[in-house]
Design a protein around this motif. Structure first.
Motif, PDB file in Angstrom:
ATOM      1  N   PHE A   1      -0.178   0.108  -0.732  1.00  0.00           N
ATOM      2  CA  PHE A   1      -0.622   0.297   0.647  1.00  0.00           C
ATOM      3  C   PHE A   1      -0.865  -1.040   1.360  1.00  0.00           C
ATOM      4  CE2 PHE A   1      -1.173   4.389  -1.229  1.00  0.00           C
ATOM      5  CZ  PHE A   1      -0.914   5.273  -0.201  1.00  0.00           C
ATOM      6  N   GLU A   2      -1.279  -2.062   0.615  1.00  0.00           N
ATOM      7  CA  GLU A   2      -1.511  -3.381   1.219  1.00  0.00           C
ATOM      8  C   GLU A   2      -0.223  -3.985   1.772  1.00  0.00           C
ATOM      9  OE1 GLU A   2      -5.486  -5.079  -1.000  1.00  0.00           O
ATOM     10  OE2 GLU A   2      -3.561  -5.391  -1.998  1.00  0.00           O
ATOM     11  N   ALA A   3       0.906  -3.523   1.284  1.00  0.00           N
ATOM     12  CA  ALA A   3       2.188  -3.991   1.827  1.00  0.00           C
ATOM     13  C   ALA A   3       2.354  -3.577   3.293  1.00  0.00           C
ATOM     14  CB  ALA A   3       3.341  -3.439   0.990  1.00  0.00           C
ATOM     15  N   TYR A   4       1.565  -2.602   3.739  1.00  0.00           N
ATOM     16  CA  TYR A   4       1.654  -2.093   5.113  1.00  0.00           C
ATOM     17  C   TYR A   4       0.523  -2.577   6.018  1.00  0.00           C
ATOM     18  CZ  TYR A   4       5.184   0.875   3.097  1.00  0.00           C
ATOM     19  OH  TYR A   4       6.306   1.321   2.452  1.00  0.00           O
ATOM     20  N   GLY A   5      -0.553  -3.093   5.416  1.00  0.00           N
ATOM     21  CA  GLY A   5      -1.681  -3.555   6.225  1.00  0.00           C
ATOM     22  C   GLY A   5      -2.951  -3.624   5.401  1.00  0.00           C
TER      23      GLY A   5
ATOM     24  N   ALA B   1      -0.339   1.035  10.665  1.00  0.00           N
ATOM     25  CA  ALA B   1      -0.064   0.698   9.265  1.00  0.00           C
ATOM     26  C   ALA B   1      -0.174   1.934   8.386  1.00  0.00           C
ATOM     27  CB  ALA B   1      -1.022  -0.393   8.786  1.00  0.00           C
TER      28      ALA B   1
ATOM     29  N   ALA C   1       2.891   4.202   8.867  1.00  0.00           N
ATOM     30  CA  ALA C   1       4.065   3.654   8.181  1.00  0.00           C
ATOM     31  C   ALA C   1       3.952   3.851   6.668  1.00  0.00           C
ATOM     32  CB  ALA C   1       4.224   2.173   8.516  1.00  0.00           C
ATOM     33  N   ALA C   2       2.765   3.621   6.118  1.00  0.00           N
ATOM     34  CA  ALA C   2       2.549   3.790   4.676  1.00  0.00           C
ATOM     35  C   ALA C   2       2.762   5.243   4.267  1.00  0.00           C
ATOM     36  CB  ALA C   2       1.152   3.325   4.289  1.00  0.00           C
TER      37      ALA C   2
ATOM     38  N   LYS D   1       4.557   7.521   5.800  1.00  0.00           N
ATOM     39  CA  LYS D   1       5.989   7.832   5.949  1.00  0.00           C
ATOM     40  C   LYS D   1       6.792   7.308   4.766  1.00  0.00           C
ATOM     41  CE  LYS D   1       9.876   6.978   9.091  1.00  0.00           C
ATOM     42  NZ  LYS D   1      10.650   5.985   8.365  1.00  0.00           N
ATOM     43  N   ASP D   2       6.545   6.067   4.376  1.00  0.00           N
ATOM     44  CA  ASP D   2       7.346   5.429   3.327  1.00  0.00           C
ATOM     45  C   ASP D   2       6.911   5.792   1.908  1.00  0.00           C
ATOM     46  OD1 ASP D   2       8.741   4.218   5.368  1.00  0.00           O
ATOM     47  OD2 ASP D   2       7.894   2.221   5.039  1.00  0.00           O
TER      48      ASP D   2
END
Length: 112
Positions: free
Chosen positions: A24-28, A49, A52-53, A55-56
């Motif tokens: 999750f930190e990859a998104y914010g 963020a 997006a997390a 969704k992905d």
């Protein structure tokens, strides 16, 4: 703050907080991450963020299982963005009546 539910994690403690948090930190910014048995919750600062997390990462395979990732729902419907507040050093015998009287805050949804 946005609260995200993560489910369908493998049983037996195979997945820990430190396995989930970096995803999750990859998104914010992640303010809180807690895995409980085969599910958990992640709190993120940014709604964009978190979206997006979700969704992905929904369906992302972790330890052989596809995670279920979605916006956490409060009992009785969707939860509004909330903030946690810890209040400590309260005298024994203090009741929950303190909730809204001593703090100038919006509605308090729960007190432990």
């Amino acid at each position: 703050m946005v609260k995200i539910f993560i489910g369908n994690l493998p049983d037996g403690g195979l997945v820990k907080n430190e396995d989930v948090r970096p995803l999750f930190e990859a998104y914010g910014a992640v303010t809180e991450c807690e895995v409980i048995k085969n599910y958990g919750f992640v709190h993120m600062d940014s709604e964009a963020a978190a979206t997006a997390a979700i969704k992905d990462l929904n369906g992302h395979e972790l330890q052989g299982r596809k995670m279920k990732v979605e916006l956490s729902e409060h009992k009785g419907g969707r939860q509004k963005n909330t903030q946690k507040l810890f209040v400590g050093n309260i005298a024994d015998g203090t009741t929950s009546q303190v909730e809204n009287k001593s703090l100038k805050l919006p509605t308090i949804r729960s007190a432990i």
